[in-house]
Design a protein around this motif. Structure first.
Motif, PDB file in Angstrom:
ATOM      1  N   PRO A  81      44.017 -10.231  25.352  1.00 17.73           N
ATOM      2  CA  PRO A  81      44.255 -11.609  25.922  1.00 17.73           C
ATOM      3  C   PRO A  81      43.632 -12.224  27.095  1.00 17.73           C
ATOM      4  CG  PRO A  81      45.604  -9.482  26.346  1.00 17.73           C
ATOM      5  CD  PRO A  81      44.630  -9.153  25.513  1.00 17.73           C
ATOM      6  N   PRO A  82      43.866 -13.387  27.070  1.00 16.03           N
ATOM      7  CA  PRO A  82      42.844 -14.036  28.082  1.00 16.03           C
ATOM      8  C   PRO A  82      43.426 -13.770  29.681  1.00 16.03           C
ATOM      9  CG  PRO A  82      44.265 -15.577  27.005  1.00 16.03           C
ATOM     10  CD  PRO A  82      44.316 -14.387  26.268  1.00 16.03           C
ATOM     11  N   TYR A  83      44.496 -13.360  29.817  1.00 13.90           N
ATOM     12  CA  TYR A  83      45.170 -13.021  30.946  1.00 13.90           C
ATOM     13  C   TYR A  83      44.807 -11.659  31.217  1.00 13.90           C
ATOM     14  CZ  TYR A  83      48.839 -10.884  27.966  1.00 13.90           C
ATOM     15  OH  TYR A  83      49.391 -10.509  26.933  1.00 13.90           O
ATOM     16  N   ALA A  84      44.098 -10.899  30.677  1.00  8.38           N
ATOM     17  CA  ALA A  84      44.000  -9.380  30.793  1.00  8.38           C
ATOM     18  C   ALA A  84      42.937  -9.130  31.950  1.00  8.38           C
ATOM     19  CB  ALA A  84      43.197  -8.651  29.729  1.00  8.38           C
ATOM     20  N   THR A  85      43.447  -8.043  32.664  1.00  3.72           N
ATOM     21  CA  THR A  85      42.563  -7.539  33.940  1.00  3.72           C
ATOM     22  C   THR A  85      42.057  -6.383  33.260  1.00  3.72           C
ATOM     23  OG1 THR A  85      43.889  -8.393  35.560  1.00  3.72           O
ATOM     24  CG2 THR A  85      42.440  -6.529  35.948  1.00  3.72           C
ATOM     25  N   LEU A  86      40.558  -6.211  32.927  1.00  2.00           N
ATOM     26  CA  LEU A  86      40.069  -5.065  32.520  1.00  2.00           C
ATOM     27  C   LEU A  86      39.589  -4.060  33.307  1.00  2.00           C
ATOM     28  CD1 LEU A  86      37.351  -6.757  30.203  1.00  2.00           C
ATOM     29  CD2 LEU A  86      39.628  -5.726  29.553  1.00  2.00           C
ATOM     30  N   VAL A  87      40.000  -2.803  33.338  1.00  2.00           N
ATOM     31  CA  VAL A  87      39.836  -1.734  34.158  1.00  2.00           C
ATOM     32  C   VAL A  87      38.714  -0.746  33.682  1.00  2.00           C
ATOM     33  CG1 VAL A  87      41.907  -1.907  35.439  1.00  2.00           C
ATOM     34  CG2 VAL A  87      41.516  -0.306  33.705  1.00  2.00           C
ATOM     35  N   GLY A  88      37.925  -0.137  34.383  1.00  2.00           N
ATOM     36  CA  GLY A  88      36.953   0.943  33.778  1.00  2.00           C
ATOM     37  C   GLY A  88      35.812   1.386  34.722  1.00  2.00           C
ATOM     38  N   GLN A  89      34.974   2.554  34.405  1.00  2.00           N
ATOM     39  CA  GLN A  89      34.124   2.879  35.323  1.00  2.00           C
ATOM     40  C   GLN A  89      32.900   2.181  34.918  1.00  2.00           C
ATOM     41  OE1 GLN A  89      34.702   5.484  37.119  1.00  2.00           O
ATOM     42  NE2 GLN A  89      32.674   5.941  37.908  1.00  2.00           N
ATOM     43  N   ASN A  90      32.367   1.330  36.015  1.00  2.00           N
ATOM     44  CA  ASN A  90      31.147   0.397  35.669  1.00  2.00           C
ATOM     45  C   ASN A  90      31.611  -0.522  34.632  1.00  2.00           C
ATOM     46  OD1 ASN A  90      29.700   1.723  37.661  1.00  2.00           O
ATOM     47  ND2 ASN A  90      29.027   3.300  36.141  1.00  2.00           N
ATOM     48  N   ILE A  91      32.889  -1.228  34.693  1.00  2.00           N
ATOM     49  CA  ILE A  91      33.297  -1.869  33.633  1.00  2.00           C
ATOM     50  C   ILE A  91      32.447  -3.046  33.173  1.00  2.00           C
ATOM     51  CG2 ILE A  91      34.786  -3.237  35.263  1.00  2.00           C
ATOM     52  CD1 ILE A  91      35.582  -2.244  31.588  1.00  2.00           C
ATOM     53  N   ARG A  92      31.826  -3.641  34.348  1.00  2.00           N
ATOM     54  CA  ARG A  92      30.808  -4.638  33.923  1.00  2.00           C
ATOM     55  C   ARG A  92      29.767  -4.771  33.109  1.00  2.00           C
ATOM     56  NH1 ARG A  92      30.265  -9.498  36.679  1.00  2.00           N
ATOM     57  NH2 ARG A  92      31.590  -8.712  38.695  1.00  2.00           N
ATOM     58  N   LYS A  93      29.117  -3.390  33.003  1.00  2.00           N
ATOM     59  CA  LYS A  93      28.436  -2.956  31.786  1.00  2.00           C
ATOM     60  C   LYS A  93      28.860  -3.085  30.569  1.00  2.00           C
ATOM     61  CE  LYS A  93      24.286  -1.456  30.507  1.00  2.00           C
ATOM     62  NZ  LYS A  93      23.315  -2.329  30.782  1.00  2.00           N
ATOM     63  N   ASP A  94      29.909  -2.602  30.345  1.00  2.00           N
ATOM     64  CA  ASP A  94      30.855  -2.859  28.883  1.00  2.00           C
ATOM     65  C   ASP A  94      31.088  -3.995  28.753  1.00  2.00           C
ATOM     66  OD1 ASP A  94      31.603   0.057  28.214  1.00  2.00           O
ATOM     67  OD2 ASP A  94      32.392  -0.145  30.409  1.00  2.00           O
ATOM     68  N   VAL A  95      31.328  -5.129  29.650  1.00  2.00           N
ATOM     69  CA  VAL A  95      31.684  -6.419  29.360  1.00  2.00           C
ATOM     70  C   VAL A  95      30.213  -7.301  28.884  1.00  2.00           C
ATOM     71  CG1 VAL A  95      31.932  -8.532  30.711  1.00  2.00           C
ATOM     72  CG2 VAL A  95      33.469  -6.716  31.065  1.00  2.00           C
ATOM     73  N   GLU A  96      28.986  -6.726  29.585  1.00  2.00           N
ATOM     74  CA  GLU A  96      27.794  -7.412  29.462  1.00  2.00           C
ATOM     75  C   GLU A  96      27.222  -6.981  27.813  1.00  2.00           C
ATOM     76  OE1 GLU A  96      25.191  -5.936  32.407  1.00  2.00           O
ATOM     77  OE2 GLU A  96      26.249  -7.526  33.876  1.00  2.00           O
TER      78      GLU A  96
END
Length: 222
Positions: A81-96
């Motif tokens: 969903p566009p309202y999601a807050t993504l959490v994770g270890q070094n989550i920016r890397k997964d997003v990239e």
């Protein structure tokens, strides 16, 4: 926490340098630890190593369940969903890895490595811990990393569930300053085990990206 989700990506090695990786598994888990997606991706180029102790992936899994990356990303965008807050270890890397856009595909992200960092008075700097260390010390989550004959439990789903559980526990700790202080001291007092890359500077001929032992010549981007 209906807006909380975690994504996790596992990648296989498609070359011998530490940047030669291809997405091979994508998971999406909600804030209640429900698994929304568990997708396997069939690489379009030959695989040098499945990095199984780190990823839990094998050629058999990807051959049987793998799909094109375009199909996997379409399914992910339909469920995220566009309202999601993504959490994770070094989550920016997964997003990239997935080409997701903040403010378009999801609302925001929170990195567990930042949430659980602890100021170390001895070194006058912040100590940042790996996800396995934090989960083991604070949640009692056993670390099964393929050493000592143990079968690794690493895969995208397990790691995403671990991220959600840690994030929820972090918020629980924030309501109790004393418990939060105890948690930080426990993280500092417990020696973290050496990482897989430190134990294995190369695995199956693939550089694991340990800055101190890397000799593949590939750049580091973070």
């Amino acid at each position: 926490m209906s807006q909380i989700f975690s994504i996790d990506v596992e990648a296989v090695a498609t070359g011998t340098d530490h940047n030669a990786r291809s997405v091979a598994q994508i998971s999406l888990v909600d804030g209640m630890e429900n698994v929304i997606l568990n997708l396997y991706v069939k690489p379009t180029v030959p695989v040098v190593s499945y990095l199984t102790p780190l990823t839990g992936l094998t050629s058999e899994i990807l051959e049987q369940h793998g799909m094109p990356i375009e199909q996997a990303l379409q399914a992910l965008r339909q469920c995220l969903p566009p309202y999601a807050t993504l959490v994770g270890q070094n989550i920016r890397k997964d997003v990239e890895w997935l080409g997701l856009k903040e403010g378009q595909d999801f609302a925001s992200m929170m990195d567990l490595s930042g949430l659980f960092r602890v100021y170390n008075q001895q070194y006058k700097s912040f100590s940042v811990f790996g996800q396995d260390h934090v989960a083991k010390v604070l949640l009692g989550w056993p670390v099964l990393d393929g050493t000592d004959g143990a079968v690794s439990d690493h895969n995208a789903v397990t790691d995403a569930i671990k991220s959600v559980r840690l994030f929820n526990y972090y918020h629980q700790l924030q309501t109790n300053p004393s418990a939060w202080e105890q948690a930080q001291q426990a993280l500092l007092a417990t020696p973290p085990p050496p990482s897989f890359a430190r134990r294995n500077p190369q695995f199956e001929g693939v550089c694991m990206g340990n800055r101190k032992t890397c000799n593949c010549g590939a750049p580091f981007f973070s």
